[in-house]
Scaffold this motif. Sequence first.
Motif, PDB file in Angstrom:
ATOM      1  N   HIS A  44       0.849  -1.206   0.000  1.00  0.00           N
ATOM      2  CA  HIS A  44       0.000   0.000   0.000  1.00  0.00           C
ATOM      3  C   HIS A  44       0.877   1.245   0.000  1.00  0.00           C
ATOM      4  N   HIS A  46       1.554   5.081  -2.488  1.00  0.00           N
ATOM      5  CA  HIS A  46       1.024   5.930  -3.554  1.00  0.00           C
ATOM      6  C   HIS A  46       2.203   6.627  -4.228  1.00  0.00           C
ATOM      7  N   LYS A 132      -9.008  -0.706  -6.532  1.00  0.00           N
ATOM      8  CA  LYS A 132      -9.177  -0.075  -5.233  1.00  0.00           C
ATOM      9  C   LYS A 132     -10.500   0.684  -5.189  1.00  0.00           C
ATOM     10  N   HIS A 236      -5.966  -0.593   5.518  1.00  0.00           N
ATOM     11  CA  HIS A 236      -5.844  -0.005   6.868  1.00  0.00           C
ATOM     12  C   HIS A 236      -6.474  -0.914   7.941  1.00  0.00           C
ATOM     13  N   ASP A 295       1.270   3.039   3.285  1.00  0.00           N
ATOM     14  CA  ASP A 295       0.642   4.291   2.833  1.00  0.00           C
ATOM     15  C   ASP A 295       1.679   5.367   2.513  1.00  0.00           C
ATOM     16  N   ASN A 309      -1.030  10.199   5.362  1.00  0.00           N
ATOM     17  CA  ASN A 309      -0.170   9.530   4.402  1.00  0.00           C
ATOM     18  C   ASN A 309       1.272   9.769   4.836  1.00  0.00           C
TER      19      ASN A 309
HETATM   20 ZN    ZN Z   1      -3.578   4.964   0.916  1.00  0.00          ZN
END
Ligand code: ZN
Length: 374
Positions: A44, A46, A132, A236, A295, A309
Amino acid sequence: MKRSCHIALIACVLFAAGLRANPGPGPSTYTNGDFPQVRKFDAHVHANVDDQRFIEIATRDGFELLSINVDYPDFPTLQDQARVAHALQAANPQRFHYLTTFSMKGFGSDGWTAATIRHLQQQMAHGAVGVKVWKNIGMVERDAEHRLIMLDDPRFDGVMAYLEQQHIPLVAHQAEPKNCWLPLEQMTTENDRSYFRDHPEYYMYLHPEMPSYETLMAARDRFVARHPRLIFVGAHLASLEWSVDRLAKFFDAYPNASADLAARMSQVQYQSKADRSKVRRFFIKYQDRLLYGTDLTESPPDPHERAQNPPAEGQPFEQEADQFWRSDWRYLATAEVQHVDAINADVKGLALPKSVIDKIYYRNAHRVFTRLPP
Ligand SMILES: [Zn+2]
């Protein structure tokens, strides 16, 4: 009577042995020195910038990355996120992977299902390994009657049937940490407290007109029950980060569900501060259902959005990522004590067995996301 006592005694002895087991550094557990060598997978992240920084630090620290495209207003547009994902994946096919997503524009109208499936087919053909959905479903998006759209809405059925038939995993971030519905002084972590204090618009305790935490969890659970063949990953810790007992019940009820650990490690540490052996037993019992994730987000446009994040301390991104990954490793893989700022406490690591670490950090992701290159 005698027989059950006997069984209870055996169970007690085994239980006590489990509690005593504290392997420490040794052949059954990894050390900090093992960190860069062990194959790992961050399920996970980004990656919103088309540069090689994320890949370089991942390579140095022994990680593959799963970057998640998400319909988040503070991120670049979905088209830009997809463009970055395609470029990074083309350049690093063994190291970089991505999840696609879909827009809710036009949801419920004629043609939305067919257009969405077409879009997903294109992205899967491009190399996406899953899909997602974000918390905008349940908390933001409304239908023509101005009702919030919940994930268990039957109007998702066509898209979900496509995912089931194609064995495409769905990663679902639903709701928020439970802290979001609590008064500031009852929140368990500093990062949630400061984030929700600074973002009253997202702080559900201040918005009783919005669905409660339990309403959103119930909708999610009905969704998972409605699609028993869907490969489901709750992002999460499936928003059940506050209780390993509650998460255990979720896993027991829904055999098709796993969960990633992204951005919720301090919640786990909060519980392990209170009862380390309970949390350790949870990780060992559910070793096939947990995916390591962080994250970590490269260069989001607004530094104020980064509380959720992590991390953001003003250092170069690669240094932040390295520190974050090493801290998590110290907690999960070793018995070392470290200070965790988010809960302002010293926390001892779980020293999970190597076999468990290998699953949580790598093998589970490769089992769940079947389209990953071997
Ligand atoms: Zn995320």
